[in-house]
Design an enzyme around this catalytic site. Sequence first.
Site, PDB file in Angstrom:
ATOM      1  N   GLY A 242       0.861  -1.178   0.000  1.00  0.00           N
ATOM      2  CA  GLY A 242       0.000   0.000   0.000  1.00  0.00           C
ATOM      3  C   GLY A 242       0.896   1.227   0.000  1.00  0.00           C
ATOM      4  N   ALA A 243       0.621   2.160  -0.906  1.00  0.00           N
ATOM      5  CA  ALA A 243       1.545   3.273  -1.122  1.00  0.00           C
ATOM      6  C   ALA A 243       1.902   4.033   0.168  1.00  0.00           C
ATOM      7  CB  ALA A 243       0.971   4.210  -2.182  1.00  0.00           C
TER       8      ALA A 243
ATOM      9  N   ASP B  70      -1.200   5.070  -6.476  1.00  0.00           N
ATOM     10  CA  ASP B  70       0.200   4.935  -6.044  1.00  0.00           C
ATOM     11  C   ASP B  70       1.048   6.127  -6.457  1.00  0.00           C
ATOM     12  OD1 ASP B  70      -0.829   2.063  -5.946  1.00  0.00           O
ATOM     13  OD2 ASP B  70       1.107   1.988  -4.920  1.00  0.00           O
TER      14      ASP B  70
ATOM     15  N   ASN C 107      -2.310   3.035 -10.379  1.00  0.00           N
ATOM     16  CA  ASN C 107      -2.851   2.261  -9.261  1.00  0.00           C
ATOM     17  C   ASN C 107      -2.776   0.796  -9.673  1.00  0.00           C
ATOM     18  OD1 ASN C 107      -4.081   2.123  -6.616  1.00  0.00           O
ATOM     19  ND2 ASN C 107      -5.949   1.479  -7.626  1.00  0.00           N
TER      20      ASN C 107
END
Length: 338
Positions: free
Chosen positions: A50-51, A228, A238
């Site tokens: 997860g970014a 992202d 993403n």
Amino acid sequence: MKDLRSLALEVRDGRLRILDQTRLPFDEAWVAVEGPDHMVALIRALSVRGAPLIGVAAAAALAAFAESGVGGEALRAALAELRQARPTAVNLMWAMDRMGAVLAAGGGAAALAAEAEAVFDEDVALCEGMAAQALGLLGSGEAVLTHCNSGGLATAGIGTALGAIRRGWEAGRIVHVYADETRPLLQGGRLTAWELGKLGIPHTLLTDSMAALLLREGRVTRVLVGADRVAANGDFANKVGTYGLAVQARHHGVPFHPVAPWSTVDLACPDGAAIPIEARDGDEVRGYGPWRWAPAASPAYNPAFDVTPSALVTSLILDRAVVPGEELGRGALAKLGG
Ligand code: MRU
């Protein structure tokens, strides 16, 4: 470092642990992080993912390393390794550049710990900011479709798109969530469904290939996804599959919104073509975990992310504003950042 706790990361008595997301939903196993090299491996394996969370986790790992007495060249080398653990999510570079600025200013372990804590705390606040912005555009009786995992597992707070969905459900505006399984690594099926179940949010899981039909059937009022990296013109990267979903949403007249904190906006990246896209091992397409369903010799295409052009975005939900899609290509993000 002070004690920190989120759904998937914990600092207690200066020791950093992460919830191994590769083992969810069946095992909730916490792993003690041994040092920056270990954190790099955990990020590459998507144990931490997860970014926003990879930025938070890398900052905490570096601070813990400094607190263990390491400094100088070894610390700078660790920062460089962490910064390139994954190439697409700009939050990682953003967090590492903040830590690098502290180092360059002569900061020691205490200053690095304070910066890692600030990165964590700010992410919690950014998540609430995005959710508050999203509430402003949600109607009543909304049924939302999402892709990948953008919740508490992907951030230090409630999440980006999934955090907005959570607050929308708590406010009674969202009544149902559809979660794409998200091939190839199943972040929707393994992680989003797990989070929604824990929160008691009514949801239905579907394979990615079912989304177009669901949209045609009129069962979805809105699509919310994470990001992202958002380029200066609003194009955004993403999880792979997001672009297809945006095309389908546009075709069916369903509003489509990326939800991202300012730490995901990269004004130095002019457009989507400049976003580096992570290529991952073909084995992730030929199978999952110990299971294999394709010949080992079959070449496989495995970009971890795709880029959605801003022309397909109804509006971009940030922590500080909601930017209409048509304004993204006209420099609206640069004005917000200035
Ligand atoms: O490869 P992953 O699982 O790290 O990909 C995550 C996503 O694509 C999320 O949607 C993204 O990081 C933004 S939401 C926090």
